[in-house]
Design an enzyme around this catalytic site. Structure first.
Site, PDB file in Angstrom:
ATOM      1  CB  ALA A 161      -0.918   0.010   1.217  1.00 35.57           C
TER       2      ALA A 161
ATOM      3  CG  ASP B 225     -14.593  -3.986   4.581  1.00 38.90           C
ATOM      4  OD1 ASP B 225     -14.520  -3.021   3.808  1.00 38.90           O
ATOM      5  OD2 ASP B 225     -15.436  -4.897   4.464  1.00 38.90           O
TER       6      ASP B 225
END
Length: 320
Positions: free
Chosen positions: A224, A257
């Site tokens: 990320a 999530d």
């Protein structure tokens, strides 16, 4: 209250036996929904979280509320709709993985609208988290989201793109950039951005979406990237990248999530950029080890060791 999460949650059915879905006779009923998943993960990480939504006046609605509240989440803002049902979805495990089929048209949550904001308990809230799922549910839900992002706020607004192509059939997807541009923190998968905005790497996504102070690009098993604006200069700081952990993946559904919750929990704690990304990866790793959308965090000593590890130690870690 630290974080308030707003969005639909549904009854979730997963196969309780092997085989193609048309031959499965036994199913296990649980609960799932992007925003309530985030709220449950946050509660497990020690943050005070709330979930706001609407459910039907039915057994599935009661099951959803009980499940979320059972994870320590405040559900006092959930509205019970007497005329619309609670939505549901099914994981159809087969050779291609775990595709998901939704039955949510006309659900209680699709009846949400701007009136919901009048009773939104935002006093003392530090982050409001929502996603690109809600505006796809109905015109009234889109109106709700537009009013939410336009309203004056004393909190950070976090928006996860959460692209669901089936929900956007026949709807104008340009509103997703509109809503994301108004948020303070945007989380988006590189694959999602490539589909929705035609931009698949962090720099290209930033060019499409220059407005949010914080942009987190999730690059699946690669890692990320965080792009953050310096409030003093108004210019973006250097990109921060953290590779994903090696994980023995049982099922990928729900990992996004979990990442969002880990990242937001670290943000609330005032953690530095690389630490925030690692916290997201660690919570995602926990859920990747299960077939559930919500699970307990990894052991605290392991989390502490990996957050403090140097780059070599982090890259060598293998979560099983």
């Amino acid at each position: 209250m630290d974080v308030l999460c707003l969005g639909e949650s549904m009854a979730l059915f997963v196969p309780a036996e092997d085989g193609p879905p048309e031959r499965v006779r036994a199913w296990t009923r649980t609960v799932g929904g992007a925003e309530s998943n985030v709220a449950c993960h946050l509660a497990g990480l020690g943050a005070a979280s709330a979930w706001v939504s609407a459910v039907g006046d039915d057994a599935f609605g009661r099951a959803v509320v009980d499940f979320v509240s059972g994870h320590g989440v405040d559900v006092s803002g959930v509205r019970v709709d007497p005329s619309r049902p609670t939505g549901l979805y099914i994981k159809e495990s087969d050779a291609s993985g775990s595709p998901v089929r939704y039955y949510r048209r006309g659900s209680a949550a699709s009846g949400m609208g701007p009136a919901l904001l009048a009773g939104l308990p935002t006093e003392g809230v530090r982050v409001v988290h929502t996603s690109g799922i809600t505006p796809a549910l109905s015109d009234s839900c889109l109106a709700l989201m537009r009013e939410l992002v336009a309203a004056p706020r004393t909190y950070l607004l976090a928006f996860d793109l959460n692209w669901r192509p089936a929900l956007w059939a026949g709807r104008d997807t340009s509103v997703l950039r509109e809503l994301a541009a108004a948020a303070d923190i945007v989380l988006v998968g590189a694959d999602e951005a490539a589909t929705v905005w035609g931009a698949g790497d962090p720099a290209a996504i930033r060019a499409v979406l220059p407005e949010p102070p914080t942009l987190v690009v999730k690059q699946a098993e690669h890692g990320a990237t965080l792009i953050e604006r310096d409030p003093a200069t108004g210019a973006d700081r250097a990109e921060v990248f953290q590779p994903a952990l090696r994980v023995d993946v049982l099922e990928p559904v729900g990992a996004g999530d979990a990442f969002a919750a880990g990242y937001l929990a670290a943000t609330l704690a005032g953690a530095p950029p690389a630490h925030r990304l690692r916290a997201g990866h660690l919570q995602a790793a926990a859920v990747l080890l299960t077939r559930d959308d919500v699970c307990a965090p990894l052991p605290g000593d392991l989390v502490a060791a990996l957050l403090a590890a140097d780059d070599t130690g982090w890259a060598a870690a293998h979560i099983r």
